[in-house]
Design a protein around this motif. Structure first.
Motif, PDB file in Angstrom:
ATOM      1  N   ALA A   1      23.343  55.258  51.642  1.00 49.30           N
ATOM      2  CA  ALA A   1      22.210  55.905  52.207  1.00 49.30           C
ATOM      3  C   ALA A   1      21.745  55.754  52.505  1.00 49.30           C
ATOM      4  CB  ALA A   1      23.264  57.857  52.145  1.00 49.30           C
ATOM      5  N   PRO A   2      20.412  55.407  53.746  1.00 50.83           N
ATOM      6  CA  PRO A   2      19.205  56.132  53.527  1.00 50.83           C
ATOM      7  C   PRO A   2      18.549  56.954  53.120  1.00 50.83           C
ATOM      8  CG  PRO A   2      20.185  54.998  55.989  1.00 50.83           C
ATOM      9  CD  PRO A   2      21.146  55.597  55.159  1.00 50.83           C
ATOM     10  N   VAL A   3      19.085  58.269  53.361  1.00 50.51           N
ATOM     11  CA  VAL A   3      18.253  59.202  53.224  1.00 50.51           C
ATOM     12  C   VAL A   3      19.881  59.758  52.825  1.00 50.51           C
ATOM     13  CG1 VAL A   3      17.136  61.562  53.417  1.00 50.51           C
ATOM     14  CG2 VAL A   3      16.615  59.151  54.407  1.00 50.51           C
ATOM     15  N   THR A   4      19.170  61.408  51.522  1.00 51.21           N
ATOM     16  CA  THR A   4      20.479  62.125  50.630  1.00 51.21           C
ATOM     17  C   THR A   4      19.969  63.144  50.564  1.00 51.21           C
ATOM     18  OG1 THR A   4      21.763  60.227  49.227  1.00 51.21           O
ATOM     19  CG2 THR A   4      22.079  62.546  48.938  1.00 51.21           C
ATOM     20  N   VAL A   5      20.119  64.807  51.604  1.00 50.21           N
ATOM     21  CA  VAL A   5      19.610  65.313  51.487  1.00 50.21           C
ATOM     22  C   VAL A   5      20.231  66.834  50.623  1.00 50.21           C
ATOM     23  CG1 VAL A   5      18.216  67.612  52.828  1.00 50.21           C
ATOM     24  CG2 VAL A   5      19.175  65.539  53.687  1.00 50.21           C
ATOM     25  N   ILE A   6      18.933  66.934  49.198  1.00 49.00           N
ATOM     26  CA  ILE A   6      19.876  68.384  48.123  1.00 49.00           C
ATOM     27  C   ILE A   6      19.148  69.204  49.272  1.00 49.00           C
ATOM     28  CG2 ILE A   6      19.519  69.385  46.554  1.00 49.00           C
ATOM     29  CD1 ILE A   6      18.290  66.756  44.878  1.00 49.00           C
ATOM     30  N   VAL A   7      20.631  70.301  50.280  1.00 48.16           N
ATOM     31  CA  VAL A   7      20.533  71.609  50.735  1.00 48.16           C
ATOM     32  C   VAL A   7      20.674  72.314  49.663  1.00 48.16           C
ATOM     33  CG1 VAL A   7      21.190  73.015  51.874  1.00 48.16           C
ATOM     34  CG2 VAL A   7      21.829  70.445  52.345  1.00 48.16           C
TER      35      VAL A   7
ATOM     36  N   GLY B   1      14.746  76.640  37.796  1.00 44.17           N
ATOM     37  CA  GLY B   1      15.764  77.394  37.620  1.00 44.17           C
ATOM     38  C   GLY B   1      15.852  78.164  39.242  1.00 44.17           C
ATOM     39  N   LYS B   2      14.340  77.456  39.409  1.00 46.99           N
ATOM     40  CA  LYS B   2      13.922  78.649  40.897  1.00 46.99           C
ATOM     41  C   LYS B   2      14.745  78.377  42.074  1.00 46.99           C
ATOM     42  CE  LYS B   2       9.704  80.053  43.241  1.00 46.99           C
ATOM     43  NZ  LYS B   2      10.983  80.399  44.286  1.00 46.99           N
ATOM     44  N   TRP B   3      14.902  76.750  42.462  1.00 48.26           N
ATOM     45  CA  TRP B   3      15.705  76.079  43.443  1.00 48.26           C
ATOM     46  C   TRP B   3      17.546  75.984  42.629  1.00 48.26           C
ATOM     47  CZ3 TRP B   3      13.063  72.765  47.441  1.00 48.26           C
ATOM     48  CH2 TRP B   3      11.590  73.638  47.841  1.00 48.26           C
ATOM     49  N   ARG B   4      18.317  76.048  43.015  1.00 51.24           N
ATOM     50  CA  ARG B   4      19.947  75.695  42.784  1.00 51.24           C
ATOM     51  C   ARG B   4      20.584  74.749  44.448  1.00 51.24           C
ATOM     52  NH1 ARG B   4      22.021  80.842  40.463  1.00 51.24           N
ATOM     53  NH2 ARG B   4      20.114  81.438  39.054  1.00 51.24           N
ATOM     54  N   VAL B   5      21.310  73.972  44.036  1.00 57.19           N
ATOM     55  CA  VAL B   5      21.761  73.610  45.014  1.00 57.19           C
ATOM     56  C   VAL B   5      23.106  73.985  45.394  1.00 57.19           C
ATOM     57  CG1 VAL B   5      23.261  72.319  43.278  1.00 57.19           C
ATOM     58  CG2 VAL B   5      22.961  71.123  45.289  1.00 57.19           C
ATOM     59  N   ASN B   6      23.290  73.961  47.073  1.00 58.23           N
ATOM     60  CA  ASN B   6      24.742  74.400  47.948  1.00 58.23           C
ATOM     61  C   ASN B   6      25.488  73.156  47.889  1.00 58.23           C
ATOM     62  OD1 ASN B   6      26.078  75.317  49.323  1.00 58.23           O
ATOM     63  ND2 ASN B   6      24.301  76.516  50.413  1.00 58.23           N
ATOM     64  N   PHE B   7      25.025  72.470  49.068  1.00 60.80           N
ATOM     65  CA  PHE B   7      25.456  71.163  48.791  1.00 60.80           C
ATOM     66  C   PHE B   7      24.980  69.588  49.391  1.00 60.80           C
ATOM     67  CE2 PHE B   7      25.288  72.729  52.863  1.00 60.80           C
ATOM     68  CZ  PHE B   7      25.114  71.680  54.017  1.00 60.80           C
ATOM     69  N   LEU B   8      25.257  68.597  49.036  1.00 62.82           N
ATOM     70  CA  LEU B   8      24.445  67.575  49.686  1.00 62.82           C
ATOM     71  C   LEU B   8      24.847  66.907  50.808  1.00 62.82           C
ATOM     72  CD1 LEU B   8      24.769  65.489  45.983  1.00 62.82           C
ATOM     73  CD2 LEU B   8      23.482  67.138  46.704  1.00 62.82           C
ATOM     74  N   CYS B   9      23.947  66.429  51.819  1.00 62.81           N
ATOM     75  CA  CYS B   9      24.283  65.275  52.808  1.00 62.81           C
ATOM     76  C   CYS B   9      23.768  64.246  52.828  1.00 62.81           C
ATOM     77  CB  CYS B   9      23.958  66.774  54.046  1.00 62.81           C
ATOM     78  SG  CYS B   9      24.216  66.183  55.249  1.00 62.81           S
ATOM     79  N   ASN B  10      24.227  63.761  53.128  1.00 56.11           N
ATOM     80  CA  ASN B  10      23.886  62.332  53.026  1.00 56.11           C
ATOM     81  C   ASN B  10      23.666  62.062  54.813  1.00 56.11           C
ATOM     82  OD1 ASN B  10      23.580  60.930  51.110  1.00 56.11           O
ATOM     83  ND2 ASN B  10      25.695  60.675  51.254  1.00 56.11           N
ATOM     84  N   LEU B  11      22.477  61.262  55.064  1.00 58.55           N
ATOM     85  CA  LEU B  11      21.599  61.394  56.723  1.00 58.55           C
ATOM     86  C   LEU B  11      21.281  59.714  56.911  1.00 58.55           C
ATOM     87  CD1 LEU B  11      20.871  63.836  58.234  1.00 58.55           C
ATOM     88  CD2 LEU B  11      19.058  63.765  56.678  1.00 58.55           C
TER      89      LEU B  11
END
Ligand SMILES: Cc1cc2nc3c(=O)[nH]c(=O)nc-3n(C[C@H](O)[C@H](O)[C@H](O)COP(=O)(O)O)c2cc1C
Length: 204
Positions: free
Chosen positions: A89-95, A170-180
């Motif tokens: 994938a060109p980009v993977t987003v950590i949501v 620990g301030k941010w946490r992953v919800n899901f990932l999304c290839n883009l």
């Protein structure tokens, strides 16, 4: 369209557009070798950020991994089935979501003191962040589709590993990932059905 809500009453949008956003949009695993410029990522966020959240809390945060080095940090956390599609994938987003999202409420919801409802109430913080952060992830997918991009959302990963690698404080946490990127339509499987109105909905 203004940002102040003075736009004309909306009309139903064109069928082609509905098809692009919903009926013909697919979840992609194979990608064309075409970059997604950072200006386009900014455009996606600029649209997605207008989706509604409770008390305008907007707890979602987005981390775009586009370099090979950044992707390499994510790969060990992925389920085996998600590795190759993420590499391609060109980009993977950590949501992600901000565990301290409520600290921005004086800025985002200035006409009421909402911040004090959250301070010390971990159950409310977690529930609000997950509900609204997930909604924002959905807005993000639709914004990307509206701009001609394709998405491949993923929950097959080890959240503790992603958090340790990308959010060690620990301030941010992953919800899901999304290839883009721009999906390779020739590699799609036939689409699975969806539930009918009568199966999924009740009108009371
Ligand atoms: C939150 C979320 C998590 C998902 N996790 C994965 C995953 O880990 N691996 C995968 O191959 N597909 C994953 N999917 C893709 C779904 O299986 C796919 O979106 C669904 O089957 C609908 O496919 P369609 O959009 O092509 O109709 C995920 C989708 C969502 C929305």
């Amino acid at each position: 369209m203004t940002e102040t809500g003075n736009a004309a009453q909306p009309a139903k949008i064109a069928n082609d557009t509905l098809n692009q956003l919903f009926r013909q949009a697919r979840t992609h695993s194979a990608w064309l070798p075409k970059r997604v410029p950072v200006e386009v990522l900014r455009e996606v966020y600029e649209l997605a950020r207008w989706g509604p959240t409770s008390a305008n809390s907007t707890p979602a945060r987005f981390v775009f991994l586009e370099s090979e080095a950044a992707k390499a940090r994510l790969l060990p956390a992925l389920s085996p089935g998600n590795v190759e599609k993420t590499k391609a994938a060109p980009v993977t987003v950590i949501v992600a979501w901000d565990t301290e999202f409520y600290e921005k409420l004086p800025q985002l919801f200035p006409h009421a003191d909402m911040r004090s409802h959250f301070v010390g109430n971990q159950r409310l913080i977690d529930e609000t962040a997950l509900r609204n952060g997930s909604l924002q992830g959905g807005y993000f997918i639709l914004a990307a589709r509206a701009l001609g991009l394709d998405c491949g959302p993923m929950s097959g990963f080890d959240a503790a590993k992603v958090n340790a690698e990308f959010f060690p404080d620990g301030k941010w946490r992953v919800n899901f990932l999304c290839n883009l990127g721009y999906g390779d339509r020739s590699k799609l499987f036939p689409r699975n059905p969806r539930l009918e109105f009568e199966e999924a909905c009740r009108v009371l």
